[in-house]
Design a protein around this motif. Structure first.
Motif, PDB file in Angstrom:
ATOM      1  N   SER A  17       0.840  -1.207   0.000  1.00 29.31           N
ATOM      2  CA  SER A  17       0.000   0.000   0.000  1.00 29.31           C
ATOM      3  C   SER A  17       0.868   1.247   0.000  1.00 29.31           C
ATOM      4  O   SER A  17       1.999   1.241   0.509  1.00 29.31           O
ATOM      5  CB  SER A  17      -0.903   0.030   1.237  1.00 29.31           C
ATOM      6  OG  SER A  17      -1.802  -1.056   1.244  1.00 29.31           O
ATOM      7  N   ARG A  67      -9.707  -0.867  -4.714  1.00 25.04           N
ATOM      8  CA  ARG A  67      -8.340  -0.840  -4.176  1.00 25.04           C
ATOM      9  C   ARG A  67      -7.876   0.570  -3.834  1.00 25.04           C
ATOM     10  O   ARG A  67      -7.086   0.752  -2.911  1.00 25.04           O
ATOM     11  CB  ARG A  67      -7.373  -1.446  -5.200  1.00 25.04           C
ATOM     12  CG  ARG A  67      -7.692  -2.878  -5.575  1.00 25.04           C
ATOM     13  CD  ARG A  67      -6.582  -3.496  -6.422  1.00 25.04           C
ATOM     14  NE  ARG A  67      -6.413  -2.815  -7.700  1.00 25.04           N
ATOM     15  CZ  ARG A  67      -5.279  -2.230  -8.092  1.00 25.04           C
ATOM     16  NH1 ARG A  67      -4.216  -2.229  -7.308  1.00 25.04           N
ATOM     17  NH2 ARG A  67      -5.200  -1.648  -9.292  1.00 25.04           N
ATOM     18  N   ASN A  84      -4.266   0.512  -2.141  1.00 20.79           N
ATOM     19  CA  ASN A  84      -4.061  -0.774  -1.492  1.00 20.79           C
ATOM     20  C   ASN A  84      -3.951  -1.888  -2.517  1.00 20.79           C
ATOM     21  O   ASN A  84      -4.368  -1.729  -3.664  1.00 20.79           O
ATOM     22  CB  ASN A  84      -5.227  -1.063  -0.535  1.00 20.79           C
ATOM     23  CG  ASN A  84      -5.339  -0.056   0.574  1.00 20.79           C
ATOM     24  OD1 ASN A  84      -4.344   0.476   1.074  1.00 20.79           O
ATOM     25  ND2 ASN A  84      -6.568   0.231   0.979  1.00 20.79           N
ATOM     26  N   ASN A  85      -3.413  -3.005  -2.077  1.00 21.11           N
ATOM     27  CA  ASN A  85      -3.271  -4.174  -2.952  1.00 21.11           C
ATOM     28  C   ASN A  85      -2.677  -3.772  -4.299  1.00 21.11           C
ATOM     29  O   ASN A  85      -3.205  -4.106  -5.369  1.00 21.11           O
ATOM     30  CB  ASN A  85      -4.628  -4.866  -3.149  1.00 21.11           C
ATOM     31  CG  ASN A  85      -4.498  -6.201  -3.841  1.00 21.11           C
ATOM     32  OD1 ASN A  85      -3.437  -6.816  -3.821  1.00 21.11           O
ATOM     33  ND2 ASN A  85      -5.582  -6.648  -4.451  1.00 21.11           N
TER      34      ASN A  85
END
Length: 124
Positions: A17, A67, A84-85
């Protein structure tokens, strides 16, 4: 004078992240909208997230839905992009951009003000 300054990029492994920040000066969020774009090497600049033109929410490009998320701190004149991810295909220079209420939010050419960009590199 309007200035936008993007920061927070870096190198992460896939699944990691990052939170990008956009510091705005010389404008207020009451009058200007902030969007995030990115540009990968050899590719056109791509819209990542921008205000919706229909319902007042934020629209995200399909590849980042679920995400990435935009947030803002109006008191600090800051806009954030939480990512994120992260995936290798997210690797790009990320830009925040600002525009007034006229014209489309969807197209980069409509944005009057641009930050200098911050590099995001995601390794597999």
């Amino acid at each position: 004078e309007v200035q936008l300054q993007a920061s927070g990029g870096g190198s992460v492994q896939a699944g990691g992240s990052l939170r990008l920040s956009c510091a705005a000066s010389g404008l207020t969020f009451d009058d200007y909208a902030i969007a995030w774009f990115r540009q990968a090497p050899g590719k056109e600049r791509e819209r990542v997230a921008c205000p919706s033109e229909t319902d007042g929410t934020t629209e995200y490009t399909d590849s980042v839905k679920g995400r990435f998320a935009i947030s803002s701190d109006n008191a600090k004149n800051m806009v954030y992009l939480q990512m994120n991810n992260l995936k290798p295909e997210d690797t790009a220079v990320y830009y925040c951009a600002g525009k007034g209420p006229t014209g489309s939010y969807y197209f980069a050419r409509q944005y009057e003000y641009w930050g200098q960009g911050t590099q995001v590199t995601v390794s597999s």
